[in-house]
Design a protein around this motif. Structure first.
Motif, PDB file in Angstrom:
ATOM      1  N   ASN A  31     -19.030  15.763  43.269  1.00 56.67           N
ATOM      2  CA  ASN A  31     -17.789  15.003  43.139  1.00 56.67           C
ATOM      3  C   ASN A  31     -17.066  14.994  44.484  1.00 56.67           C
ATOM      4  O   ASN A  31     -16.845  16.056  45.070  1.00 56.67           O
ATOM      5  N   LEU A  32     -16.703  13.818  44.962  1.00 59.71           N
ATOM      6  CA  LEU A  32     -15.820  13.684  46.111  1.00 59.71           C
ATOM      7  C   LEU A  32     -14.521  13.102  45.582  1.00 59.71           C
ATOM      8  O   LEU A  32     -14.532  12.111  44.837  1.00 59.71           O
ATOM      9  N   LEU A  33     -13.406  13.706  45.958  1.00 63.24           N
ATOM     10  CA  LEU A  33     -12.129  13.395  45.328  1.00 63.24           C
ATOM     11  C   LEU A  33     -11.051  13.115  46.372  1.00 63.24           C
ATOM     12  O   LEU A  33     -10.890  13.883  47.324  1.00 63.24           O
ATOM     13  N   ARG A  34     -10.336  12.023  46.180  1.00 62.06           N
ATOM     14  CA  ARG A  34      -9.183  11.693  47.016  1.00 62.06           C
ATOM     15  C   ARG A  34      -7.975  11.611  46.097  1.00 62.06           C
ATOM     16  O   ARG A  34      -7.974  10.850  45.120  1.00 62.06           O
ATOM     17  N   PHE A  35      -6.950  12.386  46.407  1.00 57.79           N
ATOM     18  CA  PHE A  35      -5.780  12.486  45.542  1.00 57.79           C
ATOM     19  C   PHE A  35      -4.677  11.509  45.926  1.00 57.79           C
ATOM     20  O   PHE A  35      -4.495  11.186  47.099  1.00 57.79           O
ATOM     21  N   LYS A  36      -3.932  11.098  44.924  1.00 57.47           N
ATOM     22  CA  LYS A  36      -2.705  10.348  45.152  1.00 57.47           C
ATOM     23  C   LYS A  36      -1.661  11.320  45.718  1.00 57.47           C
ATOM     24  O   LYS A  36      -1.686  12.516  45.404  1.00 57.47           O
ATOM     25  N   VAL A  37      -0.747  10.807  46.506  1.00 52.61           N
ATOM     26  CA  VAL A  37       0.331  11.653  47.021  1.00 52.61           C
ATOM     27  C   VAL A  37       1.153  12.172  45.844  1.00 52.61           C
ATOM     28  O   VAL A  37       1.435  13.368  45.734  1.00 52.61           O
ATOM     29  N   MET A  97     -11.157  16.812  48.452  1.00 54.93           N
ATOM     30  CA  MET A  97     -11.829  17.925  47.789  1.00 54.93           C
ATOM     31  C   MET A  97     -13.251  17.523  47.435  1.00 54.93           C
ATOM     32  O   MET A  97     -13.521  16.357  47.167  1.00 54.93           O
ATOM     33  N   ALA A  98     -14.125  18.513  47.454  1.00 56.35           N
ATOM     34  CA  ALA A  98     -15.489  18.340  46.938  1.00 56.35           C
ATOM     35  C   ALA A  98     -15.675  19.358  45.817  1.00 56.35           C
ATOM     36  O   ALA A  98     -15.133  20.467  45.859  1.00 56.35           O
ATOM     37  N   MET A  99     -16.439  18.950  44.822  1.00 54.38           N
ATOM     38  CA  MET A  99     -16.660  19.810  43.661  1.00 54.38           C
ATOM     39  C   MET A  99     -18.115  19.674  43.242  1.00 54.38           C
ATOM     40  O   MET A  99     -18.658  18.563  43.224  1.00 54.38           O
ATOM     41  N   LEU A 100     -18.733  20.795  42.925  1.00 55.50           N
ATOM     42  CA  LEU A 100     -20.101  20.801  42.410  1.00 55.50           C
ATOM     43  C   LEU A 100     -20.089  21.402  41.018  1.00 55.50           C
ATOM     44  O   LEU A 100     -19.598  22.520  40.816  1.00 55.50           O
TER      45      LEU A 100
END
Length: 144
Positions: A31-37, A97-100
């Motif tokens: 998982n590659l994740l980009r968050f909202k502010v 963030m990255a998640m496995l």
């Protein structure tokens, strides 16, 4: 110029391709994740905290909600790490963030993904994310 496409949910075609891959044994989800502010709970106001929170904080709520359902299904969150600039990759692209996540099988993943208890908290993920990628991986034997 149109806004870039955000990828938050699998398409029907992507789901069919995932099942057609016929994974045997366990699989790992990158998982590659980009968050909202600021988290956006407009689609699930019933889950919204009583104060404004960041996308990262909303994703933390998602993880806390999700872990019991994940482990019950035979899954395991075995890596969660802060992102940053690529060493190799586009300089303008960022992932926070990255998640496995390891799942015992495709069947256990699908059971987890359809669980009503898990789905009840999915709005935290939606509120948190600006964009994401999910890449299913199967283990390959190292040839040496």
């Amino acid at each position: 110029m149109p806004a870039p496409t955000a990828y938050l949910d699998p398409t029907v075609d992507a789901g069919k391709l995932f099942v057609a891959r016929a994974f045997t044994g366990s699989l790992v989800m990158l998982n590659l994740l980009r968050f909202k502010v600021t988290a956006d709970y407009s689609k699930t106001p019933e889950l919204a905290p009583n104060r404004r929170i960041s996308g990262a904080e909303a994703f933390d709520l998602y993880i806390r909600h999700t872990l019991p359902f994940l482990t019950e299904s035979g899954g395991d969150l075995f890596f969660l790490g802060a992102g940053g600039p690529f060493l190799i990759g586009p300089a303008a692209e960022r992932w926070d963030m990255a998640m496995l996540v390891r799942q015992a099988s495709v069947a256990s993943f699908l059971a987890f993904a359809r669980d009503d208890g898990y789905l009840a908290g999915l709005g935290h993920r939606t509120a948190a994310l600006e964009d994401s990628r999910l890449l299913p991986l199967s283990e390959t034997a190292i040839p040496w």
